[in-house]
Design an enzyme around this catalytic site. Structure first.
Site, short mmCIF file in Angstrom:
data_model
loop_
_atom_site.label_atom_id
_atom_site.label_comp_id
_atom_site.label_asym_id
_atom_site.label_seq_id
_atom_site.Cartn_x
_atom_site.Cartn_y
_atom_site.Cartn_z
N ARG A 106 0.82 -1.21 0.00
CA ARG A 106 0.00 0.00 0.00
C ARG A 106 0.85 1.26 0.00
O ARG A 106 0.56 2.23 -0.73
CB ARG A 106 -0.95 -0.01 1.20
N LYS A 141 1.68 25.16 -3.60
CA LYS A 141 0.43 24.53 -3.14
C LYS A 141 0.57 23.01 -3.22
O LYS A 141 -0.02 22.33 -4.05
CB LYS A 141 -0.75 25.03 -3.98
N LYS A 173 4.63 40.07 -3.29
CA LYS A 173 3.20 40.09 -3.59
C LYS A 173 2.56 41.37 -3.04
O LYS A 173 3.24 42.25 -2.50
CB LYS A 173 2.53 38.84 -3.03
N GLU A 203 4.75 40.66 -8.16
CA GLU A 203 3.38 40.48 -8.66
C GLU A 203 2.72 41.83 -8.91
O GLU A 203 2.83 42.75 -8.08
CB GLU A 203 2.58 39.69 -7.63
N ASP A 224 -1.11 38.91 -12.26
CA ASP A 224 -2.10 38.20 -11.46
C ASP A 224 -3.51 38.48 -11.95
O ASP A 224 -3.97 39.63 -11.97
CB ASP A 224 -1.98 38.63 -9.99
#
Length: 292
Positions: A106, A141, A173, A203, A224
Site C-alpha cells: 500500500r 500549493k 506580492k 506580482e 495576477d
C-alpha cells in the site's frame, strides 16, 4: 528551473528513503498483523499493472518501500519515470519476502499513484501549450511534507519548477508591496539581497503597476488574474524586458489562449493540489519456499 533543485539519482534516493520511512511508520506501527499470517520464509513475486494510461512517476519511492522491509527485494521496471504507460500494461515486477511485499504494497502504490497523477496532469497542460513560448510552472500549493516529491513529479510531466519555498527566491506580492510603501521601494529593498536568491519576482495586478515595476528594474513579473486583452497589452508593454508569468484561475479550457498571448510562464496550483490518483493494481503469484 531554479538552481536549488537537485533531482540526481542520489538525491532522489535520499528523499524517497525519508518520505517512505515516515509513511511506513504511519502504516505499519508496531507490526503488520495480517502479514504475520504468512510463512516468514516464503518468497513471492508480483506485478504492478496500470489500469489507465498515465505518465509514470515514483520509482524511487516504490523501491524504497520494498527495500526498507526487504533489502534483498528485486524490482524490474518496464516503464521508467517520465514515460507513458498504456492501460493494463505491467509497469514493474518485484520479487522478495512475501511478508515484506504484502506490508509494503500500500505504501508503494500510494506514492506511485499520487506522483503519477501529478506527472500525468502536468503532461496534459504541457501538451496544450506546445508550440508557444510558455512553460508550465508549479507552485507551493503542495501536500505538507511531500513538496519535493511533487515538484519532481511535475518535472516528470514536462513542467518547470517554481521556488522550493520561502528561502530560495524572492516573490513580492501585494501585501509585501503595501508594507514596503510601493513597487519601487520594495524592489529597491530587494536589491541588496537579490544575490542570495535564485530570482526576484514581483506580482502586479494592473498595467500601470507593470509599468512601474519595469521602470524600477524588475526582471521577472507575475501578472495576477489579468484577462486576455490585458495580458496581450502587458506583453506589448514589456517588449521582452522581463520574464512574464501568469497566475490565477488557469484551467485546461482556457490554457491555450493564455499561452498564445506570448507570456513566458504559466503557474498552476492545480498541478499539485487537485489531482486524481492513477489506478494501479498489484497482483501476487503464489508464495514460494518456506517449510514443506
Amino acid at each position: 528551473m531554479t538552481k536549488s533543485f537537485n533531482f540526481s539519482t542520489e538525491a532522489l534516493g535520499q528523499l524517497a528513503q525519508s518520505d517512505v520511512a515516515r509513511a511506513l511508520a504511519e502504516d505499519v506501527g508496531t507490526g503488520d498483523l495480517t502479514a504475520a499470517l504468512i510463512d516468514p520464509a516464503a518468497q513471492a513475486r508480483a506485478q504492478v499493472l496500470a489500469r489507465e494510461s498515465a505518465v509514470v512517476c515514483g520509482s524511487a519511492w516504490v523501491e524504497a518501500a520494498f527495500k526498507q522491509l526487504d533489502p534483498q527485494a528485486r524490482l524490474v521496471w518496464h516503464v521508467r519515470d517520465g514515460a507513458r504507460c498504456a492501460a493494463d500494461q505491467v509497469v514493474f515486477e518485484v520479487q522478495g519476502q512475501a511478508r515484506a511485499l504484502l506490508t509494503a504494497e500500500r505504501t508503494a502504490l500510494n506514492f506511485l499513484q499520487f506522483l503519477s497523477a501529478v506527472a500525468t496532469k502536468t503532461a496534459a497542460y504541457v501538451a496544450l501549450v506546445a508550440g508557444t513560448p510558455a512553460q508550465i510552472v508549479d507552485t507551493r500549493k503542495t501536500l505538507p511534507g511531500l513538496r519535493m516529491a511533487q515538484k519532481y513529479a511535475v518535472r516528470c510531466g514536462g513542467g518547470t519548477n517554481h521556488r522550493v519555498g520561502l528561502y530560495d527566491a524572492i516573490l513580492i506580492k501585494e501585501n509585501h508591496i503595501a508594507a514596503a510603501g510601493g513597487i519601487a521601494q520594495v524592489l529597491q529593498r530587494a536589491a541588496p539581497i537579490a544575490a542570495q536568491a535564485d530570482f526576484v519576482e514581483i506580482e502586479v495586478e494592473t498595467l500601470a503597476e507593470l509599468a512601474q515595476a519595469l521602470d524600477a528594474g524588475a526582471r521577472m513579473v507575475l501578472l495576477d488574474n489579468m484577462d486576455l486583452a490585458m495580458l496581450k497589452e502587458a506583453v506589448r508593454i514589456n517588449a521582452g524586458r522581463a520574464v512574464l508569468e501568469i497566475s490565477g484561475g488557469v484551467t485546461l479550457a482556457g490554457l491555450r489562449a493564455l499561452a498564445d498571448t506570448g507570456v513566458d510562464r504559466i503557474s498552476i496550483g492545480t498541478l499539485t493540489k487537485d489531482v486524481q490518483a492513477i489506478d494501479y493494481s498489484m497482483r501476487f503469484d503464489a508464495p514460494q519456499g518456506g517449510p514443506q
